[in-house]
Design an enzyme around this catalytic site. Structure first.
Site, PDB file in Angstrom:
ATOM      1  N   ASN B 184       4.184  11.003  -5.454  1.00 45.16           N
ATOM      2  CA  ASN B 184       2.915  10.839  -4.747  1.00 45.16           C
ATOM      3  C   ASN B 184       2.903   9.674  -3.788  1.00 45.16           C
ATOM      4  O   ASN B 184       1.884   9.379  -3.209  1.00 45.16           O
ATOM      5  CB  ASN B 184       1.781  10.654  -5.770  1.00 45.16           C
ATOM      6  CG  ASN B 184       1.403  11.962  -6.410  1.00 45.16           C
ATOM      7  OD1 ASN B 184       0.656  12.739  -5.836  1.00 45.16           O
ATOM      8  ND2 ASN B 184       1.927  12.221  -7.578  1.00 45.16           N
ATOM      9  N   SER B 185       4.038   9.009  -3.627  1.00 43.88           N
ATOM     10  CA  SER B 185       4.025   7.770  -2.851  1.00 43.88           C
ATOM     11  C   SER B 185       3.588   8.007  -1.419  1.00 43.88           C
ATOM     12  O   SER B 185       2.953   7.171  -0.808  1.00 43.88           O
ATOM     13  CB  SER B 185       5.387   7.081  -2.888  1.00 43.88           C
ATOM     14  OG  SER B 185       6.335   7.881  -2.212  1.00 43.88           O
ATOM     15  N   LYS B 186       3.903   9.166  -0.892  1.00 44.51           N
ATOM     16  CA  LYS B 186       3.483   9.445   0.482  1.00 44.51           C
ATOM     17  C   LYS B 186       1.981   9.668   0.553  1.00 44.51           C
ATOM     18  O   LYS B 186       1.343   9.336   1.520  1.00 44.51           O
ATOM     19  CB  LYS B 186       4.217  10.677   1.030  1.00 44.51           C
ATOM     20  CG  LYS B 186       5.658  10.418   1.387  1.00 44.51           C
ATOM     21  CD  LYS B 186       5.786   9.379   2.490  1.00 44.51           C
ATOM     22  CE  LYS B 186       7.227   9.007   2.766  1.00 44.51           C
ATOM     23  NZ  LYS B 186       7.349   7.767   3.514  1.00 44.51           N
ATOM     24  N   ASN B 187       1.437  10.289  -0.468  1.00 40.59           N
ATOM     25  CA  ASN B 187       0.006  10.550  -0.469  1.00 40.59           C
ATOM     26  C   ASN B 187      -0.802   9.336  -0.829  1.00 40.59           C
ATOM     27  O   ASN B 187      -1.984   9.289  -0.552  1.00 40.59           O
ATOM     28  CB  ASN B 187      -0.337  11.644  -1.503  1.00 40.59           C
ATOM     29  CG  ASN B 187      -0.155  13.010  -0.922  1.00 40.59           C
ATOM     30  OD1 ASN B 187      -0.037  13.156   0.276  1.00 40.59           O
ATOM     31  ND2 ASN B 187      -0.142  13.998  -1.773  1.00 40.59           N
TER      32      ASN B 187
END
Lengths: 375, 286
Positions: B184-187
């Site tokens: 989820n790091s991009k989100n």
């Protein structure tokens, strides 16, 4: 009602937001060269009626989504699209009420819960067992209620303010929720805005909060979310807006010669102005790409300080137009698909630019002047 | 008849072992494995969870017919809290507490077009949360809800309570959190961008362990720093990762190698303001 436009509190800014559509559509820029008011109204109205399913991952923040939508319509002068009474009763249904006065000292915060995912029915004897009231949700709830013209004296402020003290930490910062989480400037801001809107500073120790804010100013003049963190557009907004709301900063301070300040003003001003990039947009941190929302976070700081005239308004406007979507709303970057968060801040940014036909903002509160005044 | 359940997170799988022993007859053991790293729940994943929920006891497998489930759900439906009408506790029967639909109150605003899997998972979660069931199936359910709504602090909070009740291996839980965070790091959703609470589920987790974490000493520091390093390798300017990193170093020390790390990052990108800030903080601290 004060003579100077009291800045309403703004919602806590996210540190990042990246809500892209899941259907893989090619983003295309708006072909308009002007602010597309009607399309934005249509977009926000659509969100007001129904948010697409990819917003389910933001379910926990539903009150915040409501705030963006309704305040957005207010800025665009389209609040007639909204059923104000329905909104008020829906928002009020999220309030967490203590069983009796004694419960206000049990360490919990009795404010507003942010969604039905964090709200559970009362237990036996009508007592609230599961209380997940949240500072940011409370801010959004009160801001939305003010926007639809609800009289906040009908809200149980005493419970909110008395129990809010349970969230303040010894260093002056605030937890957002009593079950524990990180403390940072966003929640100091929420607390200050809540006290301001309810007209009662018993909810927090302002001096301690001020001390915490001062510690957050970085070596380069901006403010990090916590002491030592990198200076950040959202953090800077929270710091300056809080100081203004709490009465520690005069209006239009840059215009007042000889004005003293608890923070390093010249360095702050320079930091803010340096956030306008070559493409005309504003970045949140040095060497990050320009993002629609920082046109508000940093722009509002400059408005509060009285330094907005120092930016290149024309270049900013041109940048924001490239972020405007042909579907209505704004995306994060040029050509991106719109999301509700960037759409809201795109509209607030145009209000700062004094776009004709948009309602003026209370910079510190994050709602329109009219809403802030509570007419 | 005794029923024993153990839950382990092992090698990316959630492993639930149910052992039934009867007075006469042999011990029967059944092991169920679930992939704990699925990002989006497929409908088959949901079917399995549904089966888990229905099969609460090995000795008596209840497969209620649809009508009975709906009837039970109806019985559980409650009016919203605003009126304060003193709802009674939900039934404790297996079928009775399976599902708890959302009641959005009067004139809901900005309704979200929930997908059926989302609604169903949340309905189950509400029921289990309200009955405060801290069981292996509850743990699996929190995983499902986290996949759908990683920023939901209610579910992370409940998950922590379940982990404590199950005496789960927290080391393995760190691996789990790490997997979720990386995906989820991009989100940034894992960082709960708007509300900030539980903005790092990871931080919340260490809030849970608290003293236990500190007792782990150097090893825990290395593991936490390693975690932030992994996030930063995906996004070298991730604000929460940097704040978390500072917090660990301030609490437990380990600054010795930090300047080298900053130098490395600046070699990759001399414009990385986060790395400059970190170096500057060190300069003023020491």
């Amino acid at each position: 009602m004060g003579t100077s436009a009291e800045e309403p509190p703004s919602p806590p800014p996210p540190l990042e937001w990246d809500q892209s559509s899941s259907d893989g559509e090619e983003p295309s820029p708006s072909t308009s060269i002007s602010f597309d008011r009607d399309r934005h109204v249509a977009y926000l109205e659509m969100m007001y009626q129904m948010l697409p399913s990819y917003y389910q991952s933001q379910e926990i923040n539903r009150l915040t989504l409501a705030y963006f939508t309704i305040s957005g319509l207010d800025i665009l002068g389209a609040l007639d699209r909204v059923d104000k009474d329905a909104v008020a009763s829906w928002v009020l249904s999220f309030q967490a009420h203590p069983g009796d006065k004694n419960q206000l000292n049990n360490g919990q915060f009795y404010g507003f819960q942010g969604s039905r995912s964090s709200q559970f029915p009362l237990g036996c004897d009508g007592v609230l067992i599961h209380n997940l009231s949240h500072l940011a949700s409370t801010y959004c709830a009160l801001a939305t209620l003010k926007t639809v013209g609800y009289n906040l004296s009908n809200v149980d402020s005493k419970s909110i303010l008395t129990s809010m003290r349970n969230l303040q930490q010894p260093d002056g910062s605030f937890l957002p929720i009593h079950i524990g989480a990180e403390t940072d400037l966003r929640f100091v801001y929420c607390a200050a805005a809540i006290c301001f809107m309810l007209g009662d500073w018993n909810g927090m120790d302002r001096e301690k909060a001020k001390e915490y804010i001062i510690k957050c100013q970085s070596y380069d003049g901006g403010f990090g979310m916590v002491p030592g963190s990198e200076s950040h557009g959202g953090g800077t907004y929270c710091a300056v807006a809080s100081l203004r709301l709490m009465g520690f900063m005069e209006d239009d301070i840059l215009s007042t010669s000889g004005a003293s300040s608890v923070i390093d003003l010249p360095l702050l001003l320079e930091w803010c102005l340096q956030r306008q990039a070559a493409d005309g947009g504003f970045q949140g941190r040095p060497n990050k790409p320009s993002d629609t929302c920082y046109a508000f976070w940093v722009g509002a700081v400059l408005r509060i300080l009285g330094g907005y005239k120092l930016i290149d308004g024309k270049a900013l406007r041109e940048f924001l137009i490239t972020c405007q979507s042909k579907y209505g709303g704004f995306g994060k970057f040029p050509g991106e698909l719109p999301d509700i968060y960037h759409s809201y801040y795109g509209c607030t940014a145009f209000s700062l630019l004094e776009e004709p036909g948009l309602n003026s903002l209370s910079f510190e509160l994050g709602i329109t002047d009219v809403a802030a005044l509570g007419i | 008849m005794n029923l024993e359940r153990t839950v382990r997170i092992k090698n990316g799988f959630l492993e639930i072992t149910e052992t039934k022993s009867e007075r006469e007859g042999p011990k029967a053991s059944r092991r169920i494995r679930f992939a704990a790293t699925v990002i989006f729940p497929s409908s088959s994943h949901l079917k399995v969870v549904r089966a888990l929920l229905i099969r609460s006891q090995v000795s008596s497998i209840l497969i209620p017919n649809r009508a009975r489930v709906e009837e039970a759900s109806d019985g559980l439906r409650r009016r919203p809290a605003a009126g304060g009408d003193g709802a009674t506790e939900p039934e404790t029967g297996v079928v009775g507490r399976c599902s708890r639909p959302q009641d959005d109150g009067p004139n809901p605003v900005v309704p979200i077009a929930y997908k059926p899997e989302f609604e169903e998972a949340m309905n189950y979660f509400r029921a289990i949360y309200l009955s405060d069931e801290r069981s292996p199936r509850a743990l699996q359910l929190t995983h499902l809800v986290i996949l759908l709504n990683p920023g939901n602090y209610t579910v992370w909070h409940f998950r922590r309570l379940v982990l404590e009740a199950l005496n789960a291996d927290l080391d393995e839980e760190l691996d789990y959190v790490e997997r979720i965070a990386k995906k989820n790091s991009k989100n940034y959703q894992i960082w709960s961008i708007i509300n900030g609470s539980c903005s790092s589920s990871y931080t919340l987790l260490f809030g849970i362990i608290g003293g236990g974490f500190l007792k782990l000493g150097t090893y825990a520091t290395a593991k936490e720093l390693q975690f932030t390093r992994k996030i930063l390798s995906l996004d070298a300017k991730n604000y929460h990762a940097w704040s978390h990193r500072q917090w660990i170093l301030q609490a437990l020390g380990g600054w010795e190698d930090e300047l080298d790390y900053c130098g490395q990052l600046l070699k990759d990108d001399v414009f990385n303001n986060s790395a400059w800030n970190q170096a500057r903080i060190m300069h003023s601290t020491f």
